[in-house]
Scaffold this motif. Sequence first.
Motif, PDB file in Angstrom:
ATOM      1  N   THR A  41       0.835  -1.211   0.000  1.00 58.13           N
ATOM      2  CA  THR A  41       0.000   0.000   0.000  1.00 58.13           C
ATOM      3  C   THR A  41       0.870   1.262   0.000  1.00 58.13           C
ATOM      4  OG1 THR A  41      -1.841  -1.140   1.065  1.00 58.13           O
ATOM      5  CG2 THR A  41      -1.819   1.243   1.238  1.00 58.13           C
ATOM      6  N   ASP A 162      -6.625  -1.666  -4.525  1.00 58.82           N
ATOM      7  CA  ASP A 162      -5.914  -2.161  -3.346  1.00 58.82           C
ATOM      8  C   ASP A 162      -6.757  -3.237  -2.673  1.00 58.82           C
ATOM      9  OD1 ASP A 162      -4.226  -2.623  -1.266  1.00 58.82           O
ATOM     10  OD2 ASP A 162      -4.219  -0.571  -0.478  1.00 58.82           O
ATOM     11  N   GLU A 163      -6.329  -4.484  -2.831  1.00 57.14           N
ATOM     12  CA  GLU A 163      -7.012  -5.647  -2.232  1.00 57.14           C
ATOM     13  C   GLU A 163      -8.511  -5.646  -2.524  1.00 57.14           C
ATOM     14  OE1 GLU A 163      -5.420  -7.702   0.526  1.00 57.14           O
ATOM     15  OE2 GLU A 163      -3.576  -6.566   0.837  1.00 57.14           O
TER      16      GLU A 163
END
Length: 238
Positions: A41, A162-163
Amino acid sequence: MISLQNVSVRLRDKEILQDISFNIDDGKNLIILGKSGSGKTVLIKTMIGLFTPDKGQIRIDGINTSTGDKSAVNGVMQKISMVFQNAALIDSFTVFQNVALPLYEREQHTDAEIHERVVKCLELVGLLNVLELYPSELSGGMRKRVGIARALIYEPKYIIFDEPISGLDPVTADEILFYMSEIIRTQEITTITITHDLQNLKQIGDTILFINDGRSTYYDSIERFSNSSDPAVKEFIR
Ligand SMILES: Nc1ncnc2c1ncn2[C@@H]1O[C@H](COP(=O)(O)OP(=O)(O)O)[C@@H](O)[C@H]1O
Ligand SMILES: [Mg+2]
């Protein structure tokens, strides 16, 4: 094209990322893998300018994001859209209003143009039937899809996930992956996806960057990943 050359990032006097290099050509789809806490991240936040590299350089469409002139850097940053893990929708706004909000804020579009764009983006995530519903009336997967539609509203050149499927049940995760792969297949868009999921990599990517403890120890095709001799990769896919 996005290009990172020997990028290192320190936060609160701690070296979080060291010597990261990679390129993403236009239309390509990069997957970033790595254990929790490895720096994934922080890496994408550095790419969008939330953190500054203390070594190395980042170029987006040729513009150096640290040394380029401010308006040029702002210009390239506007081509990048982020889908954060938590969709962060506004509860008192309908689905339509949530997706339209960024366009209203720019005040550059007529209502008809806004309507057309919102409908197109919601269509890409299969949500045309819920325009007038509120976030509390949606399932977790639908909220996530609204977040993706909102990220598409500016017609970004680059999109970063992100994820996108972590914390979702397998059926919902498959649904999100389906819409992501459709977007990748049908839109001219360059993507970066952070994920833990090793099952469906080919649907959403072509290249893997593996980060271990702030360092990249694998940067190559999905096909070769499982044959990597890197100990951290071996442990990760075990
Ligand atoms: N704003 C921050 N300030 C200081 N350290 C941070 C900050 N954000 C993240 N970190 C640290 O950087 C490391 C990598 O975090 P992160 O990139 O979030 O990992 P992940 O790979 O799980 O996304 C962690 O040790 C985390 O504590
Ligand atoms: Mg993370």
